[in-house]
Write a protein that holds these residues in place. Structure first.
Motif, PDB file in Angstrom:
ATOM      1  N   GLY A 123     -28.158 -37.829  20.324  1.00 15.54           N
ATOM      2  CA  GLY A 123     -28.327 -38.801  21.398  1.00 15.54           C
ATOM      3  C   GLY A 123     -29.761 -39.294  21.384  1.00 15.54           C
ATOM      4  N   ALA A 124     -29.992 -40.490  21.906  1.00 13.42           N
ATOM      5  CA  ALA A 124     -31.334 -41.070  21.876  1.00 13.42           C
ATOM      6  C   ALA A 124     -31.557 -41.954  23.091  1.00 13.42           C
ATOM      7  N   VAL A 125     -32.822 -42.050  23.496  1.00  9.41           N
ATOM      8  CA  VAL A 125     -33.207 -42.981  24.556  1.00  9.41           C
ATOM      9  C   VAL A 125     -34.432 -43.758  24.105  1.00  9.41           C
ATOM     10  N   VAL A 126     -34.521 -44.997  24.551  1.00  7.70           N
ATOM     11  CA  VAL A 126     -35.699 -45.832  24.338  1.00  7.70           C
ATOM     12  C   VAL A 126     -36.501 -45.847  25.626  1.00  7.70           C
ATOM     13  N   LEU A 127     -37.801 -45.571  25.523  1.00  7.74           N
ATOM     14  CA  LEU A 127     -38.703 -45.625  26.664  1.00  7.74           C
ATOM     15  C   LEU A 127     -39.669 -46.793  26.499  1.00  7.74           C
ATOM     16  N   LYS A 128     -39.918 -47.505  27.589  1.00  8.51           N
ATOM     17  CA  LYS A 128     -40.898 -48.591  27.571  1.00  8.51           C
ATOM     18  C   LYS A 128     -41.899 -48.380  28.695  1.00  8.51           C
ATOM     19  N   ALA A 129     -43.171 -48.562  28.385  1.00  9.01           N
ATOM     20  CA  ALA A 129     -44.215 -48.423  29.392  1.00  9.01           C
ATOM     21  C   ALA A 129     -44.149 -49.588  30.372  1.00  9.01           C
ATOM     22  N   ALA A 130     -44.239 -49.259  31.662  1.00  7.97           N
ATOM     23  CA  ALA A 130     -44.206 -50.290  32.705  1.00  7.97           C
ATOM     24  C   ALA A 130     -45.092 -49.828  33.866  1.00  7.97           C
ATOM     25  N   PRO A 131     -45.689 -50.778  34.584  1.00  7.41           N
ATOM     26  CA  PRO A 131     -46.548 -50.392  35.707  1.00  7.41           C
ATOM     27  C   PRO A 131     -45.737 -49.853  36.876  1.00  7.41           C
ATOM     28  N   GLY A 132     -46.315 -48.875  37.567  1.00  6.25           N
ATOM     29  CA  GLY A 132     -45.692 -48.316  38.759  1.00  6.25           C
ATOM     30  C   GLY A 132     -46.717 -48.136  39.852  1.00  6.25           C
ATOM     31  N   LYS A 133     -46.243 -47.837  41.047  1.00  7.48           N
ATOM     32  CA  LYS A 133     -47.135 -47.644  42.195  1.00  7.48           C
ATOM     33  C   LYS A 133     -47.682 -46.220  42.276  1.00  7.48           C
ATOM     34  N   GLY A 134     -47.036 -45.305  41.561  1.00  6.94           N
ATOM     35  CA  GLY A 134     -47.503 -43.932  41.594  1.00  6.94           C
ATOM     36  C   GLY A 134     -46.801 -43.070  42.615  1.00  6.94           C
ATOM     37  N   ASP A 135     -45.657 -43.540  43.117  1.00  6.03           N
ATOM     38  CA  ASP A 135     -44.902 -42.721  44.058  1.00  6.03           C
ATOM     39  C   ASP A 135     -43.458 -42.574  43.581  1.00  6.03           C
ATOM     40  N   LYS A 136     -42.655 -41.888  44.370  1.00 10.53           N
ATOM     41  CA  LYS A 136     -41.295 -41.554  43.933  1.00 10.53           C
ATOM     42  C   LYS A 136     -40.353 -42.750  43.882  1.00 10.53           C
ATOM     43  N   ILE A 194     -38.403 -31.020  41.926  1.00  7.58           N
ATOM     44  CA  ILE A 194     -38.151 -31.553  43.273  1.00  7.58           C
ATOM     45  C   ILE A 194     -39.418 -31.484  44.124  1.00  7.58           C
ATOM     46  N   ALA A 195     -40.085 -30.339  44.106  1.00  4.28           N
ATOM     47  CA  ALA A 195     -41.265 -30.153  44.947  1.00  4.28           C
ATOM     48  C   ALA A 195     -42.420 -31.061  44.533  1.00  4.28           C
ATOM     49  N   SER A 196     -42.634 -31.219  43.232  1.00  2.00           N
ATOM     50  CA  SER A 196     -43.793 -31.984  42.771  1.00  2.00           C
ATOM     51  C   SER A 196     -43.670 -33.474  43.063  1.00  2.00           C
ATOM     52  N   ASN A 197     -42.455 -33.943  43.299  1.00  2.00           N
ATOM     53  CA  ASN A 197     -42.241 -35.361  43.585  1.00  2.00           C
ATOM     54  C   ASN A 197     -41.985 -35.646  45.065  1.00  2.00           C
ATOM     55  N   GLY A 198     -41.969 -34.585  45.868  1.00  2.00           N
ATOM     56  CA  GLY A 198     -41.757 -34.787  47.296  1.00  2.00           C
ATOM     57  C   GLY A 198     -40.402 -35.369  47.634  1.00  2.00           C
ATOM     58  N   VAL A 199     -39.390 -34.982  46.869  1.00  2.00           N
ATOM     59  CA  VAL A 199     -38.036 -35.466  47.143  1.00  2.00           C
ATOM     60  C   VAL A 199     -37.212 -34.304  47.691  1.00  2.00           C
ATOM     61  N   SER A 200     -36.136 -34.637  48.350  1.00  2.49           N
ATOM     62  CA  SER A 200     -35.215 -33.623  48.853  1.00  2.49           C
ATOM     63  C   SER A 200     -34.021 -33.519  47.917  1.00  2.49           C
ATOM     64  N   GLU A 201     -33.294 -32.434  48.026  1.00  2.67           N
ATOM     65  CA  GLU A 201     -32.086 -32.265  47.218  1.00  2.67           C
ATOM     66  C   GLU A 201     -31.104 -33.403  47.468  1.00  2.67           C
ATOM     67  N   ALA A 202     -31.056 -33.896  48.700  1.00  2.00           N
ATOM     68  CA  ALA A 202     -30.122 -34.963  49.068  1.00  2.00           C
ATOM     69  C   ALA A 202     -30.434 -36.278  48.353  1.00  2.00           C
ATOM     70  N   GLU A 203     -31.667 -36.422  47.859  1.00  2.00           N
ATOM     71  CA  GLU A 203     -32.055 -37.665  47.178  1.00  2.00           C
ATOM     72  C   GLU A 203     -31.649 -37.686  45.716  1.00  2.00           C
ATOM     73  N   SER A 223     -37.660 -29.218  32.808  1.00  2.00           N
ATOM     74  CA  SER A 223     -36.925 -30.203  33.585  1.00  2.00           C
ATOM     75  C   SER A 223     -37.687 -31.516  33.590  1.00  2.00           C
ATOM     76  N   ALA A 224     -37.013 -32.571  34.001  1.00  2.00           N
ATOM     77  CA  ALA A 224     -37.647 -33.873  34.200  1.00  2.00           C
ATOM     78  C   ALA A 224     -36.875 -34.608  35.292  1.00  2.00           C
ATOM     79  N   LEU A 225     -37.625 -35.365  36.080  1.00  2.00           N
ATOM     80  CA  LEU A 225     -37.009 -36.207  37.106  1.00  2.00           C
ATOM     81  C   LEU A 225     -37.255 -37.658  36.739  1.00  2.00           C
ATOM     82  N   ILE A 226     -36.176 -38.419  36.686  1.00  2.00           N
ATOM     83  CA  ILE A 226     -36.237 -39.800  36.201  1.00  2.00           C
ATOM     84  C   ILE A 226     -35.582 -40.721  37.222  1.00  2.00           C
ATOM     85  N   ARG A 227     -36.259 -41.817  37.556  1.00  2.00           N
ATOM     86  CA  ARG A 227     -35.586 -42.859  38.326  1.00  2.00           C
ATOM     87  C   ARG A 227     -35.099 -43.902  37.336  1.00  2.00           C
ATOM     88  N   TRP A 228     -33.808 -44.089  37.302  1.00  2.00           N
ATOM     89  CA  TRP A 228     -33.149 -44.929  36.291  1.00  2.00           C
ATOM     90  C   TRP A 228     -33.495 -46.404  36.472  1.00  2.00           C
TER      91      TRP A 228
END
Length: 325
Positions: free
Chosen positions: A165-178, A236-245, A320-325
């Motif tokens: 399996g493979a994924v392509v990643l592209k650099a893009a600007p973000g605000k620095g939050d979740k 989860i803790a490092s990104n300040g998200v809850s399990e429900a998110e 682990s990794a947390l990704i916003r699609w």
């Protein structure tokens, strides 16, 4: 604060055509479909054909990922290939993929962290993009793992399969939050004291042979549950998200009971956990990107959703990794 995020731009997958069912194995060793399914959740696995190499699988998955991302190979700056089963001792199998795709610049190399390999490779590529050393990366997990098996050992031979399996990643600007799209964080761990619980009994420096998988199944299971929980909690803790998110859990496909326990820990409905182990078995570094590609292709994972991936492998390594699609 403006930051650079690694956004998933495309996914691809490839599975060898040959399928070996539990019933097929039961004709060769003392086992049964019921025994395998009850203990692992596996029903079948794909096995690479004679002459079909890890690079061949990786190339097909990469071509699919590039097509899905709508980019050409010459736009890539980086290829990171996670594999435990390289074509050769050297050079890196990633360079064979690079040549086959027609990428003539940038860099290509392998990462070896066994079943955690894709999470490790993703973290490496993410760091390259974050610091500006690359803008577009191809991250691959590819294995011909069945070539490391003792087919007479029912404790290991029933567990694994081949694929890529493979994924392509592209650099893009973000605000620095979740709320940013892309990889929000990666978390890697290892503890070499557990070597003897899961390893291959060979290598160029020790025996001069490839060797076969040796595993203490019960101990691996016990450690997997606690160590994966650690990796999940940290993401989860490092990104300040809850399990429900969390919208999706895409775990390494090693054992259905481990997968279910992680889903329950996150209080996720079973349909929010991507499961492919029944059809793919454990494809080591390929299992997470294969599952991601499937859930992306069928529309389950949608833009803006939070996806959590986790894996543990020999070494022990885990992450682990947390990704916003």
């Amino acid at each position: 604060m403006s930051v650079i995020r690694s956004v998933v731009a495309g996914c691809g997958a490839y599975l060898p055509k040959q399928v070996v069912t539990n019933a097929d194995l039961a004709r060769k060793i003392e086992t049964s479909d019921e025994w395998i399914r009850q203990r692992t959740g596996i029903g079948q696995r794909h096995v690479a054909a004679e002459g079909e190499l890890t690079s061949h699988l990786a190339i097909k998955a990469s071509e699919a990922a590039l097509k899905d991302a709508g980019i050409k190979a010459d736009e890539l700056d980086l290829i990171v290939l996670a594999t435990t089963t390289p074509d050769e001792t050297f050079p890196a199998t990633a360079t064979r993929v690079q040549a086959a795709l027609g990428m003539t610049r940038g860099m290509a190399f392998d990462v070896q962290a066994v079943c955690s390999g894709f999470v490790y490779a993703l973290a490496v590529a993410d760091n390259f993009l974050r610091v500006g050393q690359a803008k577009t990366a191809l991250v691959i997990g590819a294995e011909t793992f069945t070539r490391l098996l003792d087919w007479n050992d029912r404790g290991t031979s029933v567990l694994f399969g081949d694929g890529a399996g493979a994924v392509v990643l592209k650099a893009a600007p973000g605000k620095g939050d979740k709320s940013d799209r892309g990889i929000l964080s990666t978390h890697l761990f290892s503890d070499g004291r557990y070597h003897d619980m899961l390893y291959v009994d060979g290598g160029p420096s020790s025996t001069g042979t490839t060797g076969v998988v040796r595993m203490e199944g019960r101990e691996v299971f016990r450690h997997a549950v606690t160590k994966l929980a650690q990796a999940v909690d940290e993401a989860i803790a490092s990104n300040g998200v809850s399990e429900a998110e969390i919208d999706w859990l895409v775990p390494h496909q090693a054992n259905r009971r481990i997968i279910d326990s992680m889903g329950q820990r996150l209080k996720l409905a079973p349909e929010k956990v991507v499961v492919t182990i029944d059809r793919h078995a454990n494809t080591s570094a390929a299992s997470i990107p294969l599952a991601l590609a499937e859930a992306h292709a069928d529309g389950r994972i949608k833009r803006g959703q939070l996806v959590l991936i986790e894996a543990m492998g020999g070494g022990f390594t885990w992450g682990s990794a947390l990704i916003r699609w």
